[in-house]
Design a protein around this motif. Structure first.
Motif, PDB file in Angstrom:
ATOM      1  N   GLN A  21       0.828  -1.208   0.000  1.00 52.61           N
ATOM      2  CA  GLN A  21       0.000   0.000   0.000  1.00 52.61           C
ATOM      3  C   GLN A  21       0.862   1.257   0.000  1.00 52.61           C
ATOM      4  O   GLN A  21       0.540   2.254  -0.656  1.00 52.61           O
ATOM      5  CB  GLN A  21      -0.926  -0.012   1.214  1.00 52.61           C
ATOM      6  N   LEU A  22       1.961   1.205   0.737  1.00 54.97           N
ATOM      7  CA  LEU A  22       2.832   2.376   0.848  1.00 54.97           C
ATOM      8  C   LEU A  22       3.789   2.508  -0.326  1.00 54.97           C
ATOM      9  O   LEU A  22       4.285   3.603  -0.612  1.00 54.97           O
ATOM     10  CB  LEU A  22       3.621   2.306   2.162  1.00 54.97           C
ATOM     11  N   ILE A 178       6.832   8.861   2.805  1.00 58.82           N
ATOM     12  CA  ILE A 178       5.551   8.294   3.229  1.00 58.82           C
ATOM     13  C   ILE A 178       4.904   9.256   4.227  1.00 58.82           C
ATOM     14  O   ILE A 178       5.534   9.637   5.211  1.00 58.82           O
ATOM     15  CB  ILE A 178       5.745   6.915   3.896  1.00 58.82           C
ATOM     16  N   LYS A 179       3.671   9.625   3.967  1.00 58.36           N
ATOM     17  CA  LYS A 179       2.953  10.533   4.864  1.00 58.36           C
ATOM     18  C   LYS A 179       2.242   9.732   5.958  1.00 58.36           C
ATOM     19  O   LYS A 179       1.694   8.661   5.683  1.00 58.36           O
ATOM     20  CB  LYS A 179       1.939  11.358   4.078  1.00 58.36           C
ATOM     21  N   GLU A 181      -0.568   9.995   7.223  1.00 54.65           N
ATOM     22  CA  GLU A 181      -1.976   9.700   6.930  1.00 54.65           C
ATOM     23  C   GLU A 181      -2.142   8.504   5.984  1.00 54.65           C
ATOM     24  O   GLU A 181      -3.256   7.994   5.804  1.00 54.65           O
ATOM     25  CB  GLU A 181      -2.688  10.930   6.353  1.00 54.65           C
ATOM     26  N   GLN A 182      -1.062   8.059   5.377  1.00 57.32           N
ATOM     27  CA  GLN A 182      -1.124   6.874   4.515  1.00 57.32           C
ATOM     28  C   GLN A 182      -1.071   5.575   5.322  1.00 57.32           C
ATOM     29  O   GLN A 182      -1.364   4.506   4.790  1.00 57.32           O
ATOM     30  CB  GLN A 182       0.053   6.874   3.529  1.00 57.32           C
TER      31      GLN A 182
END
Length: 213
Positions: A21-22, A178-179, A181-182
């Motif tokens: 996902q990331l 990578i934020k 919120e992710q």
């Protein structure tokens, strides 16, 4: 029939899902694992998890010396993510602590490293769904309290799915863009300067005012 407890489990599947996902362009997972008894037990779990991801390519770095391993992780392509299970003993029988092994590997790695163990966190991995000794102990203590309260051990189901937590290192989130919120909901982030400010801002402001006075 007269016992209960918590089975320590690792969540390889959820960790890989999170990494995908990331890093949505990932095509290959490189698994770092040693030939120790623990390493071979982990490999059986890893091979079982592989079947959940038929579109991914898996490769293993295991029967290798540490210097060669460093060269390999330095040359990985951008569509690759590393999954570190354990590497406490290399091909020449050199021994490494958990912290030393991740430090040495992460120093040269060109791509993000994930794991399933919390003792690597803060030393070179981005994160993952991590097995934590603290959470295992906390859950075991709750079971013990039920027994002390008079409940029969045989009436308490053995916990086969450990209380693993999504945990990440802010420094490596930043490095790989990578934020927060992710991340999965309720993720724990260590080394987050923002959370330090939120937690200690009152004390910091008081200290600054006192120094100014």
């Amino acid at each position: 029939d007269y016992f209960t407890g918590v089975v320590e489990t690792i969540d390889i599947k959820s960790t890989i899902e999170t990494a995908l996902q990331l890093h949505p362009t990932t095509k290959k997972i490189v698994v770092i694992n040693d030939k120790t008894t623990t390493g071979q037990a982990n490999k059986l779990l890893m091979e079982k998890a592989e079947s959940e991801f038929p579109s991914l390519q898996f490769a293993y770095l295991e029967d290798i010396n540490m210097a060669d391993l460093q060269e390999k992780v330095a040359a990985l392509s951008d569509d690759t993510v590393v999954l570190l299970l354990s590497f406490n003993k290399d091909k020449s029988n050199n021994m490494y602590s958990y912290e030393d092994s991740i430090h040495i590997i992460a120093e040269k790695a060109s791509v993000p490293i994930y794991s399933v163990w919390d003792f690597y966190l803060g030393h070179g991995i981005v994160g993952g769904k991590l097995t934590t000794g603290y959470s295992q102990g906390e859950l075991a203590a709750k079971l013990l309290l039920q027994i002390l309260d008079g409940k029969s051990p045989k009436s308490i189901d053995i916990v086969t799915e450990g209380p693993n937590k999504y945990m990440f290192d802010y420094n490596y989130l930043q490095r790989f863009h990578i934020k927060p919120e992710q991340l999965p909901k309720d993720s724990i982030i260590i080394n987050d300067p923002g959370s330090f400010w939120e937690e200690y801002q009152f004390a910091i402001l008081v200290s600054l005012l006192a120094a100014a006075g």
